[in-house]
Design a protein around this motif. Structure first.
Motif, PDB file in Angstrom:
ATOM      1  N   MET A  36       0.912  -1.090   0.105  1.00 53.26           N
ATOM      2  CA  MET A  36       0.097   0.199   0.285  1.00 53.26           C
ATOM      3  C   MET A  36       0.805   1.275  -0.012  1.00 53.26           C
ATOM      4  O   MET A  36       0.427   2.290  -0.679  1.00 53.26           O
ATOM      5  N   MET A  37       1.995   1.094   0.660  1.00 52.75           N
ATOM      6  CA  MET A  37       2.901   2.351   0.923  1.00 52.75           C
ATOM      7  C   MET A  37       3.649   2.608  -0.532  1.00 52.75           C
ATOM      8  O   MET A  37       4.290   3.722  -0.500  1.00 52.75           O
ATOM      9  N   VAL A  38       3.622   1.635  -1.428  1.00 53.24           N
ATOM     10  CA  VAL A  38       4.403   1.824  -2.720  1.00 53.24           C
ATOM     11  C   VAL A  38       3.540   3.085  -3.456  1.00 53.24           C
ATOM     12  O   VAL A  38       4.091   3.974  -4.181  1.00 53.24           O
ATOM     13  N   GLY A  39       2.250   2.893  -3.199  1.00 51.36           N
ATOM     14  CA  GLY A  39       1.542   3.892  -3.689  1.00 51.36           C
ATOM     15  C   GLY A  39       1.715   5.496  -2.944  1.00 51.36           C
ATOM     16  O   GLY A  39       1.429   6.703  -3.903  1.00 51.36           O
ATOM     17  N   VAL A  40       2.581   5.779  -2.019  1.00 53.67           N
ATOM     18  CA  VAL A  40       2.748   6.851  -1.369  1.00 53.67           C
ATOM     19  C   VAL A  40       4.318   7.292  -1.605  1.00 53.67           C
ATOM     20  O   VAL A  40       4.451   8.375  -2.157  1.00 53.67           O
ATOM     21  N   PHE A  41       5.241   6.331  -1.652  1.00 52.62           N
ATOM     22  CA  PHE A  41       6.496   6.777  -1.757  1.00 52.62           C
ATOM     23  C   PHE A  41       7.515   5.983  -2.896  1.00 52.62           C
ATOM     24  O   PHE A  41       8.648   6.052  -3.007  1.00 52.62           O
ATOM     25  N   GLU A  42       6.592   5.184  -3.299  1.00 48.88           N
ATOM     26  CA  GLU A  42       7.185   4.359  -4.669  1.00 48.88           C
ATOM     27  C   GLU A  42       8.075   3.277  -4.126  1.00 48.88           C
ATOM     28  O   GLU A  42       7.986   2.104  -4.388  1.00 48.88           O
TER      29      GLU A  42
ATOM     30  N   ALA B  92      -5.855   0.256  -2.396  1.00 49.83           N
ATOM     31  CA  ALA B  92      -4.650   0.542  -2.989  1.00 49.83           C
ATOM     32  C   ALA B  92      -4.711   0.442  -4.600  1.00 49.83           C
ATOM     33  O   ALA B  92      -4.123   1.206  -5.089  1.00 49.83           O
ATOM     34  N   PHE B  93      -5.022  -0.681  -4.961  1.00 51.99           N
ATOM     35  CA  PHE B  93      -4.863  -1.249  -6.287  1.00 51.99           C
ATOM     36  C   PHE B  93      -6.148  -0.731  -7.036  1.00 51.99           C
ATOM     37  O   PHE B  93      -5.968  -0.267  -8.265  1.00 51.99           O
TER      38      PHE B  93
ATOM     39  N   CYS C 174      -7.242   2.175  -6.583  1.00 56.29           N
ATOM     40  CA  CYS C 174      -6.873   3.910  -6.512  1.00 56.29           C
ATOM     41  C   CYS C 174      -5.625   3.860  -7.477  1.00 56.29           C
ATOM     42  O   CYS C 174      -4.629   4.871  -7.351  1.00 56.29           O
ATOM     43  N   GLY C 175      -4.842   2.818  -8.174  1.00 56.45           N
ATOM     44  CA  GLY C 175      -3.958   2.968  -9.061  1.00 56.45           C
ATOM     45  C   GLY C 175      -2.530   2.706  -8.390  1.00 56.45           C
ATOM     46  O   GLY C 175      -1.987   3.406  -7.708  1.00 56.45           O
ATOM     47  N   MET C 176      -2.104   1.528  -9.009  1.00 58.89           N
ATOM     48  CA  MET C 176      -0.878   1.136  -8.258  1.00 58.89           C
ATOM     49  C   MET C 176       0.029   0.640  -9.583  1.00 58.89           C
ATOM     50  O   MET C 176      -0.404   0.050 -10.559  1.00 58.89           O
ATOM     51  N   PRO C 177       1.538   1.157  -9.656  1.00 55.44           N
ATOM     52  CA  PRO C 177       2.352   0.733 -10.555  1.00 55.44           C
ATOM     53  C   PRO C 177       2.741  -0.826 -10.357  1.00 55.44           C
ATOM     54  O   PRO C 177       2.662  -1.436  -9.352  1.00 55.44           O
TER      55      PRO C 177
END
Lengths: 415, 415
Positions: free
Chosen positions: A189-195, A372-373, A375-378
């Motif tokens: 989930m935090m990849v969505g915040v800080f990559e 998280a997914f 709302c868009g995740m790389p």
């Protein structure tokens, strides 16, 4: 007088100095007696001419010694302390359960663990914990340098969703709660915040396994990174991280270890089965197979490390990304170190629809995670290193309990 | 093409580059449309001439943009991306529960917390977590420099001995267990091993307090050091540590903060009561008293920090060392920051006999802990900083939940 450390004595020859520490050992010879004092950094030899002084200086008593630094080729560090004035800061009035001054602790492991406050003072036990501290320091330094941000995530969770089994249940203000088995969902989930994020923290496994490599609490070195092509970007970041960890361990803990190869050899799971002589179609590697692969990597590549990639999907967790070219196999990997798995990692699913599919639409217990997914995740992936297993393997120590300050297992919840 | 970050655009003027990130905002003007892309470091402005392209690029979709870097004085960072080729890595197909592009999140705090995976992407929320990461980095750097060794201690304990109340109970393989309220006992035991130790980790409080400053899990920055004269040595090490923490926060998170004074003003508890206008003989400081002391320190000493020393023994835990000259008062201290207690510390008892006395010979539940003292411990002391409270105070944020990624409290165990 300002206290100095045992390691600083050699630069104070012929001066009067003050040291402090624990009475490690008393040695009575014919004409002379020695008091060996242990501090955080090492040992000092104190020459005592009046042997009667030693009687009250029981082992592990805490003392402060003011004395003259005198050269002596025979002494540790080639200096000793003479004409001492000794002040007792804390006297030990009991018989100790075992001695600390021998090269190895002779007490059984359960006895050592029962008396952890004493056993951990032994130089060998202490060395392992210094290696663990250096490993975590190197982990953080490597990831900081690669622009990962440190996070702290919940250790109490509302549902046992990650694997379903082997979780500790807690009473959370009258509601059921569970101890987190890993920060997996949160780091994603935090990849969505800080990559790119990492966490060093405790994880909890209620595993009823009474082995030399299982603990019910261990320290997990977790990382997760976004905007990757596939698992190979994750492996490259991990290889760089291990390199810095090993360098830091050498620098801080003085452990002579082989450096990490610039590129760690990698074999696909199917190839790994062949190398290990395992039957085709096996779904996982047994410990004997891992050992065989470790041998192979050492002989063929001169490497203590080997990646195994492409584990079958059916043995990996639901969030694992399949190999697009061969979807029965995954973009997941393990890293073996001296024939033992110490890191698990891989690429994760990143599209919401994929999660809905693999969870067979049973998404409700996963709502907070799946948002998280939605709302868009790389594309992203990551890994987890088990700190205690890594340190034990590095130091050729068989039981992870010997590199853990106060281990927790099936039978042990104290001290 | 290798992706670059938003912050690197200015050094690639007139070049073709690739960026990636989340669609932060779409802005439709009369003759032109902008796509604002957010990555881990900041925002990029992409000029879109064909407005129809923007329709599919919903907010929070993940995109990769290859375009030319073009100077524009009006754009953020004075550059914008023109003639873009946009590739969608992950499309968002739902209505988001709130917008991220406004200076403040307008959703209520409970709504933000329910949707943490999205809310934490807001630059303000993200900034607080970066400050927390920088604070812990500075904490470790300062202590490493002062030769403290990092430790990892158990979060599951066998008895609720530290304070007795407000602990979470767990089922530990059929036996009762508890979540650790602090690493207090373990860090003291480890002073016997390394002299100086620290730990950054979660602590658990089953406090039924529904306030803006209570969490049931928070991050504690703990340190403990041996061979001290008294609590003033601990305060000196803490002051140095805070200085490095503040420097690291400025450097890493760009927060403009006042530096820590070389010496933080300290007042004795009795004096503190007078300054705060509290009745003589009060056993503790109320929040209003702490605020008054914060005001006083700011006015009289130009300091946002103030130590209060010599708290009455009856309000401090059993392991607190009394002031030898005035034994009703302790060698314990609190550190107030902007009028709020953020650190508690002090000198601890170190003689076994003293523990036996204060525990009134009820030593059995404390056996593993007391063994450290029975086996010789130097005078020592330490402190604990509550990370979330510290960050909230530093950033003038009222509720600790706003600086915690996934807070846990009386009512909340998800996401």
């Amino acid at each position: 007088m300002q206290r100095i450390l045992s390691t600083q004595l050699a630069s104070h020859v012929h001066e009067t100095v003050t040291i402090a520490g624990w009475v490690h050992r008393r040695r009575l010879l014919k004409s002379v007696a020695f008091l060996i004092v242990r501090d955080a950094e090492g040992l000092s030899q104190v020459v005592v001419t009046d042997q009667s002084i030693l009687e009250g200086l029981t082992e592990e008593s805490v003392v402060e010694v003011t004395a003259t630094v005198t050269p002596n080729e025979q002494a540790p560090g080639k200096v000793e302390l003479t004409e001492p004035v000794i002040r007792v800061l804390s006297a030990v009035g009991v018989q100790l359960p075992f001695e600390l001054h021998r090269p190895e602790l002779t007490a059984s492991l359960p006895t050592q663990l029962d008396h952890a406050a004493l056993a951990l003072r032994h130089p060998a036990r202490r060395a392992a914990l210094r290696v663990a501290a250096a490993a975590t320091e190197g982990f953080r330094a490597a990831l900081g340098e690669q622009r990962f941000v440190e996070i702290q995530t919940p250790k109490i969770v509302g549902s046992a969703t990650e694997s379903g089994a082997n979780v500790f249940a807690i009473d959370y203000f009258g509601r059921p709660g569970y101890l987190a088995q890993s920060p997996q969902f949160y780091k994603q989930m935090m990849v969505g915040v800080f990559e790119r994020v990492f966490e060093v923290g405790p994880v909890f496994r209620a595993e009823p396994s009474d082995t030399a490599r299982h603990l019910s609490q261990y320290t997990s070195l977790d990382a997760e990174m976004g905007f990757i092509e596939d698992h190979r970007d994750v492996m490259a970041a991990l290889t760089r991280t291990l390199t810095v960890m090993m360098e830091t361990i050498t620098m801080r803990a003085g452990l002579a270890i082989r450096s990490v190869p610039g590129e760690i050899p990698a074999v696909h799971f199917r190839e790994a089965l062949k190398i290990a002589g395992a039957p085709e179609g096996e779904p996982d590697l047994a410990p004997a197979h891992e050992r065989a692969l470790g041998e192979w990597a050492r002989k063929e590549h001169g490497s203590e490390f080997v990646y195994v990639t492409g584990y079958p999907m059916r043995k990996r967790p639901f969030y694992t990304h399949p190999d697009p070219a061969d979807p029965a196999y995954s973009n997941g990997f393990d890293l073996l170190f001296k024939g033992l798995e110490i890191v698990t990692g891989g690429q994760r699913l990143h599209r919401y629809e994929d999660y809905v599919r693999v969870l067979a639409h049973q998404t409700e217990p996963y709502e907070g995670y799946l948002e998280a997914f939605r709302c868009g995740m790389p594309p992203h992936g990551g890994w987890a290193i088990g700190l205690e297993r890594f340190v034990a393997r590095l130091m050729n120590i068989k039981n992870v309990r010997e590199v853990t300050a106060f281990p927790r297992d099936l039978h042990r919840i104290t001290p």
